[in-house]
Write a protein that holds these residues in place. Structure first.
Motif, mmCIF file in Angstrom:
data_model
loop_
_atom_site.group_PDB
_atom_site.id
_atom_site.type_symbol
_atom_site.label_atom_id
_atom_site.label_comp_id
_atom_site.label_asym_id
_atom_site.label_seq_id
_atom_site.Cartn_x
_atom_site.Cartn_y
_atom_site.Cartn_z
ATOM 1 N N GLU A 94 29.619 -9.681 4.279
ATOM 2 C CA GLU A 94 31.007 -9.285 3.926
ATOM 3 C C GLU A 94 32.052 -9.378 5.225
ATOM 4 O OE1 GLU A 94 31.953 -5.057 3.632
ATOM 5 O OE2 GLU A 94 29.883 -4.377 3.989
ATOM 6 N N LEU A 95 33.114 -9.587 4.761
ATOM 7 C CA LEU A 95 34.144 -9.739 5.778
ATOM 8 C C LEU A 95 35.245 -8.542 5.795
ATOM 9 C CD1 LEU A 95 36.112 -11.011 8.284
ATOM 10 C CD2 LEU A 95 37.092 -12.327 6.521
ATOM 11 N N GLN A 96 35.656 -7.645 6.818
ATOM 12 C CA GLN A 96 36.656 -6.823 6.631
ATOM 13 C C GLN A 96 37.526 -7.209 7.740
ATOM 14 O OE1 GLN A 96 37.277 -4.534 4.181
ATOM 15 N NE2 GLN A 96 35.453 -4.527 3.113
ATOM 16 N N LEU A 97 38.894 -7.434 7.586
ATOM 17 C CA LEU A 97 39.824 -7.919 8.684
ATOM 18 C C LEU A 97 41.183 -6.949 8.579
ATOM 19 C CD1 LEU A 97 40.475 -11.176 10.205
ATOM 20 C CD2 LEU A 97 42.350 -9.733 9.403
ATOM 21 N N VAL A 98 41.665 -6.325 9.420
ATOM 22 C CA VAL A 98 42.786 -5.736 9.187
ATOM 23 C C VAL A 98 43.824 -6.173 10.600
ATOM 24 C CG1 VAL A 98 41.810 -3.819 8.156
ATOM 25 C CG2 VAL A 98 42.268 -3.755 10.535
ATOM 26 N N ALA A 99 45.342 -6.445 10.367
ATOM 27 C CA ALA A 99 45.899 -6.698 11.203
ATOM 28 C C ALA A 99 46.942 -5.298 11.411
ATOM 29 C CB ALA A 99 46.814 -7.713 10.661
ATOM 30 N N PHE A 138 31.014 0.822 -2.848
ATOM 31 C CA PHE A 138 32.061 1.912 -2.389
ATOM 32 C C PHE A 138 31.948 2.557 -1.026
ATOM 33 C CE2 PHE A 138 34.229 6.124 -2.344
ATOM 34 C CZ PHE A 138 35.567 5.712 -2.444
ATOM 35 N N GLU A 139 30.758 2.969 -0.890
ATOM 36 C CA GLU A 139 30.196 3.630 0.423
ATOM 37 C C GLU A 139 30.267 2.772 1.538
ATOM 38 O OE1 GLU A 139 26.848 7.121 0.229
ATOM 39 O OE2 GLU A 139 26.164 5.446 -1.008
ATOM 40 N N SER A 140 29.736 1.518 1.192
ATOM 41 C CA SER A 140 29.792 0.338 2.380
ATOM 42 C C SER A 140 31.207 0.121 2.521
ATOM 43 C CB SER A 140 29.154 -0.823 1.677
ATOM 44 O OG SER A 140 29.264 -1.900 2.679
ATOM 45 N N ARG A 141 32.127 -0.157 1.605
ATOM 46 C CA ARG A 141 33.557 -0.521 2.123
ATOM 47 C C ARG A 141 34.213 0.765 2.668
ATOM 48 N NH1 ARG A 141 35.255 -3.518 -3.658
ATOM 49 N NH2 ARG A 141 34.030 -5.446 -3.047
ATOM 50 N N ALA A 146 33.189 0.807 6.528
ATOM 51 C CA ALA A 146 33.723 -0.451 7.039
ATOM 52 C C ALA A 146 35.315 -0.142 7.243
ATOM 53 C CB ALA A 146 33.753 -1.824 6.141
ATOM 54 N N ALA A 147 36.028 0.730 6.346
ATOM 55 C CA ALA A 147 37.365 1.068 6.821
ATOM 56 C C ALA A 147 37.352 1.839 7.730
ATOM 57 C CB ALA A 147 37.918 1.520 5.453
ATOM 58 N N GLN A 148 36.513 2.673 7.868
ATOM 59 C CA GLN A 148 36.384 3.749 8.991
ATOM 60 C C GLN A 148 36.114 3.045 10.432
ATOM 61 O OE1 GLN A 148 33.582 6.715 8.531
ATOM 62 N NE2 GLN A 148 34.849 8.224 9.859
ATOM 63 N N TRP A 149 35.181 2.250 10.439
ATOM 64 C CA TRP A 149 34.947 1.574 11.532
ATOM 65 C C TRP A 149 36.071 0.762 11.998
ATOM 66 C CZ3 TRP A 149 29.380 -0.791 9.878
ATOM 67 C CH2 TRP A 149 28.661 0.257 9.613
ATOM 68 N N LEU A 150 36.560 -0.136 11.254
ATOM 69 C CA LEU A 150 37.805 -0.735 11.638
ATOM 70 C C LEU A 150 38.968 -0.056 12.406
ATOM 71 C CD1 LEU A 150 38.038 -3.269 8.551
ATOM 72 C CD2 LEU A 150 37.546 -3.911 10.979
ATOM 73 N N MET A 151 38.997 1.259 12.054
ATOM 74 C CA MET A 151 40.173 2.199 12.855
ATOM 75 C C MET A 151 39.627 2.815 13.985
ATOM 76 S SD MET A 151 42.213 1.044 10.746
ATOM 77 C CE MET A 151 43.662 1.887 11.238
ATOM 78 N N THR A 152 38.713 2.236 14.461
ATOM 79 C CA THR A 152 38.137 2.895 15.820
ATOM 80 C C THR A 152 38.135 2.057 16.758
ATOM 81 O OG1 THR A 152 35.921 2.272 15.513
ATOM 82 C CG2 THR A 152 36.671 4.520 14.630
ATOM 83 N N GLU A 160 40.347 -12.290 0.338
ATOM 84 C CA GLU A 160 41.528 -11.749 -0.697
ATOM 85 C C GLU A 160 42.472 -10.918 0.372
ATOM 86 O OE1 GLU A 160 40.149 -10.609 -4.132
ATOM 87 O OE2 GLU A 160 39.610 -12.693 -4.892
ATOM 88 N N ARG A 161 43.455 -10.638 0.084
ATOM 89 C CA ARG A 161 44.395 -9.481 0.688
ATOM 90 C C ARG A 161 44.218 -8.376 -0.164
ATOM 91 N NH1 ARG A 161 50.066 -11.189 0.542
ATOM 92 N NH2 ARG A 161 50.402 -9.273 1.732
ATOM 93 N N ARG A 162 43.654 -7.236 0.232
ATOM 94 C CA ARG A 162 43.458 -6.036 -0.359
ATOM 95 C C ARG A 162 43.619 -4.716 0.499
ATOM 96 N NH1 ARG A 162 38.477 -6.893 -3.022
ATOM 97 N NH2 ARG A 162 37.434 -6.245 -1.096
ATOM 98 N N THR A 163 44.578 -3.868 -0.006
ATOM 99 C CA THR A 163 44.789 -2.935 1.063
ATOM 100 C C THR A 163 44.525 -1.528 0.482
ATOM 101 O OG1 THR A 163 47.193 -2.629 0.096
ATOM 102 C CG2 THR A 163 46.746 -4.210 1.882
ATOM 103 N N ALA A 164 43.677 -1.073 -0.451
ATOM 104 C CA ALA A 164 43.424 0.044 -0.917
ATOM 105 C C ALA A 164 42.876 1.044 -0.215
ATOM 106 C CB ALA A 164 42.695 -0.015 -2.392
#
Length: 249
Positions: A142-147, A82-85, A88-94, A242-246
């Motif tokens: 791990e891969l985290q990708l946002v459009a 959970f912490e890791s994800r 990642a979500a925070q970094w992607l929005m910078t 997979e697509r996952r937006t939570a």
């Protein structure tokens, strides 16, 4: 109250008048300052460091609100999923960038007979880059990708994870590498892809931004996926993303 206290904020409570509460918030946040510093001593992992902010020559009645402190970073291998994800979500929005891992991104627009639009995407990590982070123990990648659209709104995401035992896949890695494949659901338009690839052992990371044009009448901004006769699938470890937006809602 817990969230406000932990971040230096304030809670407007016991109020049923939304406009009154909003006015109080606007008044309290009329002036804000962003301060940054680099600690000289990293300290022990997970140690809490208290912060104190003082204002020189402050007018009478001035109140200062700030976060009470921070925790020193812990190695990525010590953090739970959970912490890791969430990191990642925070970094992607910078707008941060990192290239400790060599990554290539492919995407294309496909239109089906009914007029629908599909956006297949592939994120490849080269074998040479994988060998550079090779460890004797299993390593999770791990891969985290946002459009993101023109307003920086998250329109879709892709997420993938795989655990690699380098001694078991050494031959494949030498020939090709690791490929995450997935499909985005996006209407025609211009987008930015924020891509994060991270290793769980030592925390090596790639973080970058790629333009994406969706639509048959738009000029492609990324190279298309390799044709089937050029893919050499036997030389790549292929992982479905997979697509996952939570984490972005």
């Amino acid at each position: 109250l817990f969230m406000a206290d932990a971040t230096g904020g304030d809670l407007v409570e016991n109020v049923n008048d939304f406009s009154f509460a909003t006015a109080r918030i606007l008044q309290r946040t009329e002036f804000s300052y962003v301060l940054a510093f680099q600690p000289q001593d990293a300290g022990e992992p997970g140690e809490f460091r208290r912060l104190e902010v003082r204002l020189a020559n402050a007018p009478k009645g001035t109140e200062i609100r700030h976060r009470p402190g921070y925790y020193t970073s812990r190695p990525i291998s010590d953090r739970d999923v959970f912490e890791s994800r969430m990191d990642a979500a925070q970094w992607l929005m910078t707008n941060l960038e990192a290239d400790e891992i060599e990554v290539m991104v492919f995407a294309e627009t496909e239109t089906d007979p009914l007029g629908g639009v599909r956006v297949p995407v592939a994120v490849e990590i080269t074998g040479e880059s994988l060998q550079a982070i090779e460890t004797r123990k299993p390593t999770r990648l791990e891969l985290q990708l946002v459009a993101l659209d023109a307003d920086s709104e998250v329109r879709d995401t892709l997420n993938g994870e795989v655990e690699i035992r380098f001694d078991a896949v050494a031959g494949v890695i030498r020939q090709g590498g690791l490929r995450f494949v997935g499909e985005l659901d996006l209407p025609p338009g211009e987008y930015q892809l924020r891509v994060l690839v991270r290793s769980s052992r030592k925390g090596e990371v790639f973080l970058g931004t790629f333009p994406l044009a969706v639509g048959a009448d738009r000029e492609a901004a990324l190279p298309p996926l390799p044709a089937p006769d050029q893919r050499r699938d036997h030389a790549w470890l292929t992982v479905t993303a997979e697509r996952r937006t939570a984490y972005f809602q």
